[in-house]
Write a protein that holds these residues in place. Structure first.
Motif, PDB file in Angstrom:
ATOM      1  N   LEU A  38      68.618  42.079  30.005  1.00 35.18           N
ATOM      2  CA  LEU A  38      69.419  41.014  29.399  1.00 35.18           C
ATOM      3  C   LEU A  38      68.684  40.422  28.195  1.00 35.18           C
ATOM      4  CD1 LEU A  38      71.844  39.011  29.467  1.00 35.18           C
ATOM      5  CD2 LEU A  38      70.463  37.561  30.962  1.00 35.18           C
ATOM      6  N   PHE A  39      67.386  40.231  28.368  1.00 32.10           N
ATOM      7  CA  PHE A  39      66.616  39.620  27.286  1.00 32.10           C
ATOM      8  C   PHE A  39      66.537  40.552  26.067  1.00 32.10           C
ATOM      9  CE2 PHE A  39      62.671  38.295  25.148  1.00 32.10           C
ATOM     10  CZ  PHE A  39      63.052  36.994  24.857  1.00 32.10           C
ATOM     11  N   LYS A  40      66.312  41.833  26.346  1.00 31.48           N
ATOM     12  CA  LYS A  40      66.261  42.812  25.253  1.00 31.48           C
ATOM     13  C   LYS A  40      67.612  42.869  24.542  1.00 31.48           C
ATOM     14  CE  LYS A  40      64.788  47.536  24.285  1.00 31.48           C
ATOM     15  NZ  LYS A  40      64.293  48.807  24.865  1.00 31.48           N
ATOM     16  N   SER A 213      69.327  34.609  29.153  1.00 34.50           N
ATOM     17  CA  SER A 213      69.104  35.332  27.899  1.00 34.50           C
ATOM     18  C   SER A 213      68.091  34.586  27.023  1.00 34.50           C
ATOM     19  CB  SER A 213      70.426  35.469  27.149  1.00 34.50           C
ATOM     20  OG  SER A 213      70.981  34.183  26.920  1.00 34.50           O
ATOM     21  N   MET A 214      67.794  33.367  27.410  1.00 35.26           N
ATOM     22  CA  MET A 214      66.861  32.527  26.644  1.00 35.26           C
ATOM     23  C   MET A 214      65.475  32.573  27.279  1.00 35.26           C
ATOM     24  SD  MET A 214      66.637  30.376  24.089  1.00 35.26           S
ATOM     25  CE  MET A 214      68.094  29.379  23.727  1.00 35.26           C
ATOM     26  N   ASP A 215      64.454  32.654  26.428  1.00 33.80           N
ATOM     27  CA  ASP A 215      63.080  32.619  26.935  1.00 33.80           C
ATOM     28  C   ASP A 215      62.567  31.183  26.943  1.00 33.80           C
ATOM     29  OD1 ASP A 215      63.260  32.772  24.144  1.00 33.80           O
ATOM     30  OD2 ASP A 215      61.188  33.474  23.935  1.00 33.80           O
ATOM     31  N   ASN A 216      63.158  30.351  27.815  1.00 31.98           N
ATOM     32  CA  ASN A 216      62.593  29.014  28.000  1.00 31.98           C
ATOM     33  C   ASN A 216      61.141  29.198  28.426  1.00 31.98           C
ATOM     34  OD1 ASN A 216      65.695  28.761  28.975  1.00 31.98           O
ATOM     35  ND2 ASN A 216      65.031  26.894  27.939  1.00 31.98           N
TER      36      ASN A 216
ATOM     37  N   ASP B 611      58.013  36.101  36.932  1.00 32.07           N
ATOM     38  CA  ASP B 611      59.202  36.648  36.284  1.00 32.07           C
ATOM     39  C   ASP B 611      58.867  37.958  35.572  1.00 32.07           C
ATOM     40  OD1 ASP B 611      62.142  35.544  35.466  1.00 32.07           O
ATOM     41  OD2 ASP B 611      61.323  36.888  33.937  1.00 32.07           O
ATOM     42  N   PRO B 612      59.750  38.946  35.703  1.00 30.80           N
ATOM     43  CA  PRO B 612      59.502  40.246  35.056  1.00 30.80           C
ATOM     44  C   PRO B 612      59.238  40.130  33.560  1.00 30.80           C
ATOM     45  CG  PRO B 612      61.471  40.342  36.449  1.00 30.80           C
ATOM     46  CD  PRO B 612      60.992  38.926  36.475  1.00 30.80           C
ATOM     47  N   LEU B 613      59.808  39.123  32.911  1.00 30.61           N
ATOM     48  CA  LEU B 613      59.571  38.948  31.472  1.00 30.61           C
ATOM     49  C   LEU B 613      58.091  38.721  31.185  1.00 30.61           C
ATOM     50  CD1 LEU B 613      62.178  36.751  29.579  1.00 30.61           C
ATOM     51  CD2 LEU B 613      61.787  39.202  29.455  1.00 30.61           C
ATOM     52  N   ASN B 614      57.360  38.226  32.182  1.00 25.43           N
ATOM     53  CA  ASN B 614      55.940  37.945  31.983  1.00 25.43           C
ATOM     54  C   ASN B 614      55.039  39.135  32.325  1.00 25.43           C
ATOM     55  OD1 ASN B 614      56.266  35.332  30.983  1.00 25.43           O
ATOM     56  ND2 ASN B 614      56.432  34.475  33.043  1.00 25.43           N
ATOM     57  N   ASP B 615      55.658  40.281  32.657  1.00 25.08           N
ATOM     58  CA  ASP B 615      54.858  41.478  32.941  1.00 25.08           C
ATOM     59  C   ASP B 615      54.016  41.878  31.731  1.00 25.08           C
ATOM     60  OD1 ASP B 615      55.995  41.544  35.391  1.00 25.08           O
ATOM     61  OD2 ASP B 615      57.303  43.264  35.007  1.00 25.08           O
ATOM     62  N   THR B 616      54.577  41.683  30.536  1.00 30.58           N
ATOM     63  CA  THR B 616      53.840  42.012  29.317  1.00 30.58           C
ATOM     64  C   THR B 616      53.790  40.777  28.422  1.00 30.58           C
ATOM     65  OG1 THR B 616      55.889  42.711  28.260  1.00 30.58           O
ATOM     66  CG2 THR B 616      54.572  44.434  29.308  1.00 30.58           C
ATOM     67  N   TYR B 622      60.515  43.731  21.159  1.00 28.96           N
ATOM     68  CA  TYR B 622      59.883  43.052  20.017  1.00 28.96           C
ATOM     69  C   TYR B 622      59.838  43.956  18.781  1.00 28.96           C
ATOM     70  CZ  TYR B 622      56.156  41.522  16.912  1.00 28.96           C
ATOM     71  OH  TYR B 622      55.433  41.180  15.798  1.00 28.96           O
ATOM     72  N   LEU B 623      59.360  45.178  18.990  1.00 30.86           N
ATOM     73  CA  LEU B 623      59.187  46.072  17.842  1.00 30.86           C
ATOM     74  C   LEU B 623      60.509  46.416  17.166  1.00 30.86           C
ATOM     75  CD1 LEU B 623      56.353  48.563  18.832  1.00 30.86           C
ATOM     76  CD2 LEU B 623      56.347  46.801  17.033  1.00 30.86           C
ATOM     77  N   GLU B 624      61.540  46.640  17.988  1.00 33.52           N
ATOM     78  CA  GLU B 624      62.836  47.028  17.422  1.00 33.52           C
ATOM     79  C   GLU B 624      63.570  45.853  16.787  1.00 33.52           C
ATOM     80  OE1 GLU B 624      61.682  47.601  20.517  1.00 33.52           O
ATOM     81  OE2 GLU B 624      63.027  48.968  21.586  1.00 33.52           O
ATOM     82  N   TYR B 625      63.453  44.667  17.400  1.00 31.28           N
ATOM     83  CA  TYR B 625      64.392  43.601  17.029  1.00 31.28           C
ATOM     84  C   TYR B 625      63.772  42.319  16.471  1.00 31.28           C
ATOM     85  CZ  TYR B 625      67.283  46.638  19.972  1.00 31.28           C
ATOM     86  OH  TYR B 625      67.921  47.714  20.517  1.00 31.28           O
ATOM     87  N   VAL B 626      62.507  42.077  16.721  1.00 28.26           N
ATOM     88  CA  VAL B 626      61.904  40.844  16.212  1.00 28.26           C
ATOM     89  C   VAL B 626      61.017  41.144  14.993  1.00 28.26           C
ATOM     90  CG1 VAL B 626      60.492  38.826  16.748  1.00 28.26           C
ATOM     91  CG2 VAL B 626      61.955  39.826  18.520  1.00 28.26           C
TER      92      VAL B 626
END
Lengths: 639, 639
Positions: A38-40, A213-216, B611-616, B622-626
């Motif tokens: 979702l985040f990606k 979808s937000m990275d609070n 949270d899985p978002l914190n795995d990395t 990031y590379l593709e979109y930010v």
């Protein structure tokens, strides 16, 4: 009802190449994605939106429209909505020149790091410190406690390269309170956090898509140094002497009026979305009442459904009109500020605080009520209502907790009441309090149900009720020797008085709107009906207020209820037109139950097969966990 | 307060080897799983629970406790809670002998396929057909329309091998209405759907975990044949003649009373969970009010917080006691049914319908209110409240939509009123209506705030209000020449009268409870305070009802409000004890904000990193979109 074109921006949207957008910005799979996916997906959409904004050379306002059309919370909301405005509003000319060009090009991405783990509403209690070091002409940003960790800022968790960080300014041994500082968080080379900075996402929130979808984010500083010129709005000399800037403090209130005005407009939009879905589906859904084998009754024809749904429809319009008026109020405030006239600011501030609180609380509850009005199918994610609820409710907390804001309104009302005898005339939305004697004595003259259709009758009843509730509070407050003890003890009553005042504002602005010309044949008549529905449903809901303050008699209350029932029958034939007038596209609405052509059951059936669980006939896990049960092998199964 | 041990079962749970269970049945990662992984996780837990149930030789009741402790909706809930009871309740002896042993051993897994895409509340409108074929002595089960697709049954989507399917019985040209049939859906060899059967999952629902662990399903039949003896409760002869069975229709009501009684108890449990979380966190959270650098005020000490929280605490206890009483009512009804005494059934049925509706609606709203009472952090999934809300709200729809049920109550009340003159004495919870003359004339004698503490005063006010509202409805109904038109037109008022009646039941059962001995020092005193809070907060909330029916004067209403404020101060010192008495383990409660030791901030911080978002450190995408945005390469980027 073209005159009611709810979103002027819809027309502009047509230029965004809608068909392509539906694919790029597809929303139907959101609830099935894992957090990471979702985040990606959100990063991808943000990048695509930015690309289009550049290609189409959209203005800032148009870019904002496009982002709201994407309808998925993203770090860009904070970059454009909080980071840039904070620098613009609180930075010096020099800071503007340095930071704004980079921010406008998104060479840096910023967020707004105010809230901490331990402090939200009480901003003055924030614990992060910014200690001035005169040796190096730097500030040292530090998180001295666990509760001082920044917590919640959107865009902070994984994306922002910079932040406006709020911290206590310390010079020498002196604490100068909370101020804003521009701090770089991540490397512009490889996006890794800079030394001394611990940053991450705070985890899953309500709902499945919604704000996930937000990275609070969370953020901790271990003695991070920034140059002196990154403190916003203030000036600290090399010698460590703290000097107030000459930017007037009142400007902050101007910004608050602006932000809260947009929140009221957004409340109207969110409420209109929910009402549109529930109204359309109520016309499709039939249940009970078949006669001689004919079709069953449309649920929208049931009075129980109408009595829950139509007041919400009326509220959507009422909030729209009060939102429009708030836009005017903001321009008025701005002009006065430019002329150094601060006289109307406290009233404008109380008014917007109250309306922010009232409209967002009502909208949050109304979205859930609309979901219930859709029966069982409203519980499906593809009804659009669960996600709309989950994504909307934070509005009740951010930009001022709704209860805290109402208490501010109550405080302002008590102050206004206390000054009534002093010759200081109440202004703006409290002007009615100037007619104190009349409002304490007036008697409602309703004798028949239709008397309740007169705007003047409604207005007087709402004014008298609001005023008498304030007066009653003031009277009870005066019994306490310590006013603060009294305010605290009586706060539940004060909340009710504040709500009565806010409801009066909405009713009176709706009535004012109807005194203007409204184009479109028959449109005004429909809006009048809805205005009466709005006022009379409030009167019925808060009947205790009106009767116990002797504003109306029980008999008059019963007549209002009778009239309300008649009004529902008048809303019914135009209900669909009144929600179509909001002019939402199916893609934006994102609801199977609310689709424009009403082909609900077919779409529900088709959508179901898209669930990942339906990828295979036999589900993953069958062999390990179901088969051993069925075959009585569970005791020896390796689970 | 050991006497208030909320869950007797907690003691039994100790035997389930709690530490191991915490790992096997871990709940903290639920909201982060994709739908497929969540579903597989649920299958795993169900298998593990079944293994333990066999190993520990748990009784059916104990097995039920274990499943409720696992606290994750699963197909087993429907197998044990609906499939088996349907066969037991509606099957013949012969059917019991054939199907129950297999079902008890889980050699077959069943669900309850009643609701269709087009019909929920109106069961008699179901469209699936079961046409008897006398040639082969079979029924042909068929889905003639899209809207006849079975939709919602839990356990149907991916797991059940069998279902009790509700369909219209057709013999020859005759339609005999809706009956139940046992139908095999999937192969017992490879789990594939049998010929003629289309089955799948209906997709994502509200929330992220919540009911998404359940495979609510859709089901279509294309002329599926089953033997004649798989129709439940009825008998069709070889010749196609339909013969009523001698099982009395009233037994169905007995089952309804049972099911709804358990729903009321569950409402109390869910509400207690939410209140426990909000109360504990309100004692941990501090905001504003620091004096001389001391700690800030605990938010539980704010009157606004108390006035929202304590009535919910009181409601949790009130619902518990009315739930206990409903258990007694069920045994009473059962005994009467066995003695062929059907006289109390209509009243018992109306009473349980009303209490199911009222307690579940209040609980759903209360869970969300508790979330709001936790401020911003309540929006985090790990507060436990978003998921508790999402998993609870379907209760308002299933087993009778709450509005439809209240209208049934209203109908019963109108019937009772119409018979008042006839000498037929109202029974059970409507007995008060027998004192018609007194209730129409009585005047509340409250003169001072403390007079509101007398149970007799409260009871009479609630009885008079409920009765007068019913009488007013009856009077308005009599003005319509067609009673059904009147009932439909006045239904919003009738709902309010039904709610007033249901609130009276809860208040009166609470007062009855307090007339009994209650062990534990000081416990009774606390429960009395909460009883008064429960009654007086309702009185304040519905002040319009009480005053316009002249049950109380505005002055008396103000005194009740004054007394309520005093009561809050008396609840405050014992608030934590009163929620600790619910005796929930941290694992069961599943809330970081509500943890027993109050170490909230430390746990929030630790949970975030999971949270899985914190795995990395650098997020996926990031590379593709930010990066292309930051480096101004977006125009040429491939998105």
């Amino acid at each position: 009802m073209e005159a009611l074109d709810y979103h002027a921006e819809e027309r502009r949207k047509a230029e965004f190449d809608l068909e392509e957008m539906k694919i790029v910005f597809r929303k139907d799979n959101r609830t099935m994605l894992s957090r990471k996916d979702l985040f990606k997906d959100t990063l991808r959409k943000a990048a695509h939106a930015w690309k289009r904004i550049i290609e189409l050379r959209l203005s800032e306002e148009e870019a904002h429209m496009l982002r709201s059309y994407v309808d998925q919370p993203a770090f860009t909301d904070l970059h454009w909505g909080m980071f840039i405005p904070a620098i613009k509003g609180q930075g010096t000319e020099e800071q503007h020149e340095k930071w704004l060009p980079m921010a406008y090009k998104m060479q840096i991405i910023g967020c707004y790091a105010q809230t901490e783990l331990g402090h939200g509403s009480n901003v003055q209690g924030l614990e992060t410190t910014a200690t001035f070091d005169p040796q190096t002409d730097e500030f040292v940003i530090h998180s001295p406690t666990l509760t001082s960790s920044k917590w919640w800022p959107g865009g902070l968790g994984k994306v922002s390269t910079h932040a406006v960080v709020y911290a206590r300014l310390i010079t020498g041994a002196q604490d100068h309170g909370v101020h804003g500082f521009i701090v770089q968080l991540r490397s512009l080379d490889d996006h890794s956090p800079l030394p001394g900075i611990t940053v991450g996402d705070i985890g899953m929130k309500f709902g499945s898509g919604a704000y996930n979808s937000m990275d609070n984010g969370l953020l901790r500083f271990d003695h991070v140094r920034i140059p002196r010129n990154q403190m916003l709005m203030r000036f600290v000399t090399r010698e460590g002497k703290f000097v107030q800037s000459d930017v007037p403090r009142q400007l902050v209130y101007g910004t608050m009026v602006y932000v809260r005005q947009t929140i009221v407009s957004d409340a109207s939009c969110a409420l209109a979305r929910a009402v549109c879905i529930a109204t359309r589906y109520s016309a499709v859904r039939r249940q009970f009442g078949s006669q001689n084998g004919g079709p069953e009754t449309q649920v929208i024809d049931y009075k129980t459904q109408q009595s829950r749904l139509f007041p919400l429809l009326a509220s959507a319009y009422a909030f729209r009109f009060v939102g429009e008026w708030l836009k005017w109020l903001y321009t008025d405030v701005t002009q006065r500020l430019q002329a150094n006239d601060f006289s109307t600011l406290p009233e404008a501030h109380a008014c917007t605080a109250g309306l922010k609180s009232m409209t967002t609380s009502v909208t949050a509850d109304a979205i859930e009520e609309c979901r219930k009005l859709c029966g069982g199918h409203g519980y499906l994610s593809n009804s659009g209502l669960p996600e709309l609820f989950a994504v909307y409710i934070p509005t009740c907390t951010y930009e001022g907790d709704n209860v805290v804001l109402l208490l501010q309104v109550a405080r302002f009302l008590m102050k206004t009441v206390s000054q009534l005898g002093s010759g200081k005339k109440p202004v703006g939305t409290t002007a009615y309090m100037g007619r104190a004697e009349h409002l304490m004595q007036c008697r409602c003259e309703v004798e028949r149900a239709e008397d309740w259709l007169k705007p003047s009758v409604i207005l007087e009843a709402f004014e008298a009720r609001a005023f008498r509730m304030s007066i009653a509070c003031a009277k009870n407050l005066s019994k306490f020797s310590n006013p603060e003890d009294g305010f605290s003890e009586l706060s539940p009553d004060l909340l009710e008085a504040a709500i009565a005042h806010c409801q009066l504002i909405v009713v009176s602005k709706y009535i004012e709107k109807l005194q203007q010309d409204i184009p479109g044949k028959g449109v005004k008549r429909q809006l009048e009906i809805l205005c009466n529905v709005y006022a009379l449903h409030l009167l019925h809901k808060h009947l205790g207020d009106f009767v116990t303050t002797s504003c109306i008699t029980p008999k008059q209350g019963a007549l209002a209820n009778e009239q309300l029932r008649l009004l529902y029958s008048q809303v019914r034939p135009n209900a669909i037109t009144l929600v179509d007038a909001f002019n939402y596209t199916d893609h934006y609405l994102g609801s199977v139950l609310g689709c424009y052509n009403g082909n609900v059951y077919q779409r529900l059936y088709e959508e179901a097969w898209k669930d990942p669980l339906n990828d295979t006939v036999v589900p993953d896990g069958y062999l390990e966990y179901v088969w051993p049960i069925l075959k009585q092998h569970i005791r020896t199964a390796r689970l």
